[in-house]
Design a protein around this motif. Structure first.
Motif, short mmCIF file in Angstrom:
data_model
loop_
_atom_site.label_atom_id
_atom_site.label_comp_id
_atom_site.label_asym_id
_atom_site.label_seq_id
_atom_site.Cartn_x
_atom_site.Cartn_y
_atom_site.Cartn_z
N THR A 71 58.55 46.72 -14.45
CA THR A 71 57.85 45.56 -13.89
C THR A 71 58.71 44.31 -14.10
N VAL A 72 58.33 43.21 -13.43
CA VAL A 72 59.13 41.99 -13.46
C VAL A 72 58.25 40.80 -13.82
N ALA A 96 53.44 37.71 -14.19
CA ALA A 96 53.81 39.01 -13.63
C ALA A 96 54.06 38.90 -12.14
N VAL A 97 55.21 39.39 -11.70
CA VAL A 97 55.49 39.49 -10.27
C VAL A 97 54.57 40.57 -9.69
N THR A 98 54.02 40.32 -8.50
CA THR A 98 53.14 41.28 -7.85
C THR A 98 53.96 42.50 -7.42
N SER A 143 58.16 34.72 1.73
CA SER A 143 57.23 35.74 1.24
C SER A 143 56.86 35.43 -0.20
N LEU A 144 55.57 35.43 -0.49
CA LEU A 144 55.08 35.11 -1.83
C LEU A 144 55.05 36.32 -2.75
N VAL A 145 55.31 37.51 -2.20
CA VAL A 145 55.34 38.74 -2.99
C VAL A 145 56.53 39.58 -2.54
N PRO A 146 57.00 40.51 -3.37
CA PRO A 146 58.11 41.37 -2.96
C PRO A 146 57.76 42.21 -1.74
N VAL A 147 58.68 42.23 -0.77
CA VAL A 147 58.53 43.04 0.43
C VAL A 147 59.84 43.81 0.65
#
Length: 375
Positions: A71-72, A96-98, A143-147
């Motif tokens: 996790t990141v 926490a990154v999503t 992008s607000l989350v990893p894609v």
């Protein structure tokens, strides 16, 4: 200290015990110590209790940290979503990154106001600022989350860091260099000055063109690793590495390379002491000048008595179950215990599973079973 990272006006250091230290400009919380006061000496980043960090990366005004569970965590400036936590709120402590469902990250890179992360299955995820297409998603939308980047490639091996860059670099298939984003001065290396919202191969020469790499069960506690190259230039050797968690790697052995060759070459290496469980394999290709590049990661699940399920996680709805009795009936059960697919083992004790939707499954053959994830 075991690793350093430099942002625009701040610095990060990772200690051997998994703690992180930071110093420098803290206007946006880039030091992660629950304040916005600058510091001329290292201060401890306020990580959640029990979190052990294995890599750090620094953007212009934010920090990223990879934990040993894949996790990141992120902190600092978040105006364009660089923290990847589905918000644009600045944070002076790590958040926490999503995480994408079922994904484990194994390597990070932080750019100006965006981030990149390599997943254990070889996919590349990006998030944050995207005004020039630097996320490689085919758009210029933040992008607000990893894609996942748009190509769907599962052969990425190493994103590059640049704390003031609005472009991204990553190693791809065959150790080729790919780039996306701002190209005003030709920084993408593709022979143009046109921005690209997709990762495009640049014109750097390739020391080794890797065309395939596979890991397959070869009996009880045995895995056969095979790979092929289309050409090689000044290649010294291939180091075979195995991991039990996708993060910590052990070198198993080395195979001499061809040196320089314009002809296709075939290589193989047997892992004769493979433990049961989920196994990760990769190649470290080393040139004669000592530079190195990594292959895509291959995974399989090795069960007791030579059972194997690969690739695992599987993509495209297909996997192979081996080490079972010839003619054995194989059932695939979903999380609710429903049979979603069946197959019959061939004369070699191998069953080919197809048409599986993304999800978690149990694959059974008689009293034997293994878990399978499909992405």
């Amino acid at each position: 200290m075991v690793q350093l990272a430099a942002g625009r006006y701040h610095s990060l250091a990772l200690a051997a015990d998994g703690t992180v230290y930071a110093w420098g400009l803290n206007t946006y919380g880039a030091l992660g110590n629950n304040s916005t006061t600058n510091s001329t000496t290292p201060v401890a980043v306020s990580l959640p209790v029990g979190v052990h960090i294995v890599q750090v990366a620094a953007g212009a005004y934010h920090g990223l940290a990879l934990a040993d569970d894949g996790t990141v965590y992120a902190w600092g400036d978040n105006y364009y979503g660089a923290l990847g936590n589905n918000s644009t709120t600045q944070s002076t402590t790590p958040v926490a990154v999503t995480m994408p469902a079922g994904v484990r990250f194994v390597q990070l890179a932080a750019e100006n106001r965006h981030g990149l992360a390599l997943a254990a299955d070889g996919r590349l995820f990006t998030w944050g600022y995207n005004n020039s297409g630097q996320l490689g998603t085919g758009t210029i939308t933040d992008s607000l989350v990893p894609v996942a980047e748009a190509s769907g490639t599962v052969a990425w091996t190493g994103p590059a860091a640049g704390p003031v860059a609005n472009h991204s670099l990553v190693l791809g298939p065959g150790a080729a260099v790919y780039s996306a984003g701002l190209n005003q001065y030709g920084q993408l290396g593709d022979g143009t000055t046109t921005n690209s919202p997709l990762f495009m191969r640049n014109l750097a020469p390739l020391p080794v063109q890797l065309v395939s790499f596979t890991a397959q069960a070869a009996g009880p506690a045995a895995v056969r690793l095979a790979w092929a190259t289309a050409s090689e230039v000044h290649s010294a050797y291939f180091a075979i590495e195995r991991s039990l968690d996708g993060t910590t790697w052990q070198e198993l052995g080395r195979v001499a390379a061809a040196g320089s060759s314009a002809s296709p070459r075939q290589y193989a290496y047997p892992d004769q002491a493979a433990p049961a469980g989920v196994l990760y394999y990769r190649l470290r290709q080393v040139d004669q000048d000592g530079t190195a590049a990594y292959s895509p990661v291959q995974t399989l699940t090795l069960g007791a008595g030579g059972l194997a399920l690969y690739p695992n996680p599987a993509r495209g709805g297909a996997a192979t179950f081996s080490g079972i009795a010839p003619g054995a009936a194989v059932r695939v059960l979903d999380a609710l215990g429903r049979v979603t697919a069946t197959a019959t083992a061939d004369a070699t004790g191998t069953a080919h599973l197809t048409g599986l939707a993304p999800g978690l499954y149990v694959v059974q053959a008689g009293a034997s079973s293994l878990h399978l994830a499909v992405e």
